[in-house]
Design a protein around this motif. Structure first.
Motif, short mmCIF file in Angstrom:
data_model
loop_
_atom_site.label_atom_id
_atom_site.label_comp_id
_atom_site.label_asym_id
_atom_site.label_seq_id
_atom_site.Cartn_x
_atom_site.Cartn_y
_atom_site.Cartn_z
N ALA A 1 0.40 5.16 3.70
CA ALA A 1 1.07 6.17 2.88
C ALA A 1 1.78 7.23 3.72
CB ALA A 1 0.06 6.85 1.96
N ALA A 2 1.62 7.20 5.02
CA ALA A 2 2.18 8.25 5.87
C ALA A 2 3.66 8.53 5.60
CB ALA A 2 1.94 7.95 7.34
N PRO A 3 4.53 7.52 5.51
CA PRO A 3 5.93 7.84 5.22
C PRO A 3 6.11 8.57 3.88
CG PRO A 3 5.77 5.61 6.09
CD PRO A 3 4.36 6.08 5.81
N ALA A 4 5.38 8.14 2.86
CA ALA A 4 5.47 8.78 1.54
C ALA A 4 4.92 10.20 1.59
CB ALA A 4 4.73 7.95 0.49
N VAL A 5 3.83 10.40 2.31
CA VAL A 5 3.23 11.73 2.44
C VAL A 5 4.20 12.67 3.14
CG1 VAL A 5 1.35 13.01 3.55
CG2 VAL A 5 0.86 10.89 2.32
N VAL A 6 4.81 12.20 4.21
CA VAL A 6 5.75 13.03 4.96
C VAL A 6 6.98 13.34 4.10
CG1 VAL A 6 7.27 13.07 6.99
CG2 VAL A 6 4.92 12.25 7.19
N ASP A 7 7.49 12.36 3.38
CA ASP A 7 8.65 12.60 2.50
C ASP A 7 8.36 13.64 1.44
OD1 ASP A 7 10.14 10.72 3.86
OD2 ASP A 7 9.92 9.15 2.32
N ARG A 8 7.10 13.76 1.03
CA ARG A 8 6.70 14.70 -0.04
C ARG A 8 6.19 16.02 0.53
NH1 ARG A 8 6.93 9.79 -1.28
NH2 ARG A 8 7.30 9.03 -3.39
N HIS A 9 6.22 16.14 1.86
CA HIS A 9 5.81 17.38 2.54
C HIS A 9 4.39 17.80 2.19
CE1 HIS A 9 9.96 17.71 3.81
NE2 HIS A 9 10.31 17.52 2.54
N LEU A 10 3.47 16.84 2.21
CA LEU A 10 2.09 17.10 1.87
C LEU A 10 1.23 17.24 3.12
CD1 LEU A 10 1.57 14.44 -0.95
CD2 LEU A 10 2.12 16.88 -1.22
N PRO A 11 0.23 18.12 3.08
CA PRO A 11 -0.75 18.13 4.16
C PRO A 11 -1.58 16.87 4.06
CG PRO A 11 -1.45 19.60 2.40
CD PRO A 11 -0.07 19.09 2.03
N ALA A 12 -2.16 16.45 5.18
CA ALA A 12 -2.88 15.18 5.15
C ALA A 12 -4.03 15.15 6.13
CB ALA A 12 -1.93 14.03 5.45
N LEU A 13 -5.03 14.39 5.74
CA LEU A 13 -6.16 14.07 6.57
C LEU A 13 -6.11 12.56 6.78
CD1 LEU A 13 -8.96 14.42 7.87
CD2 LEU A 13 -9.93 14.44 5.56
N TRP A 14 -5.98 12.15 8.03
CA TRP A 14 -5.88 10.73 8.36
C TRP A 14 -7.13 10.32 9.12
CZ3 TRP A 14 -2.20 8.96 5.55
CH2 TRP A 14 -1.04 9.72 5.32
N ILE A 15 -7.98 9.52 8.48
CA ILE A 15 -9.20 9.04 9.11
C ILE A 15 -8.99 7.58 9.49
CG2 ILE A 15 -11.67 8.63 8.80
CD1 ILE A 15 -11.56 10.79 6.55
N ARG A 16 -9.14 7.31 10.77
CA ARG A 16 -8.90 5.97 11.30
C ARG A 16 -7.51 5.44 10.91
NH1 ARG A 16 -9.20 0.04 10.46
NH2 ARG A 16 -9.67 -0.68 12.52
N PRO A 17 -6.47 6.24 11.19
CA PRO A 17 -5.12 5.77 10.85
C PRO A 17 -4.74 4.55 11.69
CG PRO A 17 -5.01 7.70 12.26
CD PRO A 17 -6.45 7.51 11.91
N ALA B 1 0.83 -1.20 0.00
CA ALA B 1 0.00 0.00 0.00
C ALA B 1 0.87 1.25 0.00
CB ALA B 1 -0.94 -0.01 1.20
N GLU B 2 1.93 1.25 0.78
CA GLU B 2 2.83 2.41 0.82
C GLU B 2 3.46 2.67 -0.55
OE1 GLU B 2 6.90 4.08 2.93
OE2 GLU B 2 6.04 2.20 3.65
N ALA B 3 3.94 1.62 -1.20
CA ALA B 3 4.58 1.77 -2.52
C ALA B 3 3.58 2.25 -3.56
CB ALA B 3 5.22 0.45 -2.95
N HIS B 4 2.39 1.67 -3.56
CA HIS B 4 1.35 2.07 -4.51
C HIS B 4 0.96 3.53 -4.26
CE1 HIS B 4 -2.24 0.95 -7.07
NE2 HIS B 4 -2.60 2.12 -6.58
N ALA B 5 0.78 3.90 -3.01
CA ALA B 5 0.41 5.27 -2.66
C ALA B 5 1.48 6.26 -3.10
CB ALA B 5 0.17 5.38 -1.16
N ALA B 6 2.74 5.90 -2.93
CA ALA B 6 3.83 6.79 -3.34
C ALA B 6 3.75 7.09 -4.84
CB ALA B 6 5.18 6.18 -2.99
N ARG B 7 3.48 6.07 -5.63
CA ARG B 7 3.34 6.28 -7.08
C ARG B 7 2.17 7.21 -7.39
NH1 ARG B 7 4.54 0.82 -6.80
NH2 ARG B 7 2.36 0.21 -7.11
N GLU B 8 1.06 7.01 -6.70
CA GLU B 8 -0.12 7.85 -6.93
C GLU B 8 0.14 9.30 -6.50
OE1 GLU B 8 -2.85 7.21 -8.51
OE2 GLU B 8 -2.58 5.05 -8.77
#
Length: 179
Positions: A83-99, A56-63
């Motif tokens: 996807a949290a590690p990929a999101v953080v690496d890309r410096h994106l804001p995020a909404l995490w529902i039921r992380p 899931a992390e790898a797929h999310a990073a590509r997306e």
């Protein structure tokens, strides 16, 4: 991937769970809120029915890498929080529902982020760790007694009230990104 075209400068990449349907009220209504507010919404489909956290992390990073926008919001629901590690690496804001706050890599990424973020979880969900959530720099919206779907078992009325408050909090967070 499903796409709802809105403002090309405000794009939300929605990373759902593999098991719980996107028709669950909280995710369905979150997507609707983004669309109503004019966002382009990209709903990711996983490459398999039960991807591992690593897959899931790898797929999310590509997306995530496929988007160029003024504001790119990651929305992770349950497995989507892989996807949290990929999101953080890309410096994106995020909404995490039921992380998935029982996963150490996800927790480490969420603890390390400096970007705006909102964690949403229920006290009746085994994956939620409100104590940890409150130690991060992220905003936290905790729903008393809510389960893994952010619903209050046994009470439609309480669920509706809770979902209304939760969606207001999500909308306020999203609008804050636009300023």
């Amino acid at each position: 991937m499903l796409l709802h075209e809105g403002d090309p400068q405000r794009v939300a990449t929605v990373l759902p769970d593999a098991v719980m349907s996107v028709e669950r009220p909280i995710l369905h209504l979150t997507i609707g809120t983004l669309i109503e507010n004019g966002w382009t919404v990209r709903l990711v489909r996983w490459s398999s029915d039960s991807p591992s956290v690593d897959e899931a992390e790898a797929h999310a990073a590509r997306e995530l890498d496929a988007v160029e926008a003024g504001v790119h919001l990651a929305v992770g629901f349950s497995l989507g929080s892989a996807a949290a590690p990929a999101v953080v690496d890309r410096h994106l804001p995020a909404l995490w529902i039921r992380p998935l706050l029982r996963d150490d890599r996800i927790k480490a990424a969420l603890a390390a982020t400096l970007e705006p973020g909102l964690l949403v979880g229920g006290t009746g969900d085994v994956e939620w760790d409100g104590g940890f959530a409150r130690t991060t720099r992220l905003q936290v919206h905790e729903v008393d007694d809510a389960d893994s779907s952010l619903e209050i078992p046994g009470s439609v009325r309480a669920t509706l009230k809770s979902l209304t408050r939760t969606l207001k909090r999500i909308e306020d967070f999203v609008r804050g990104l636009e300023t």
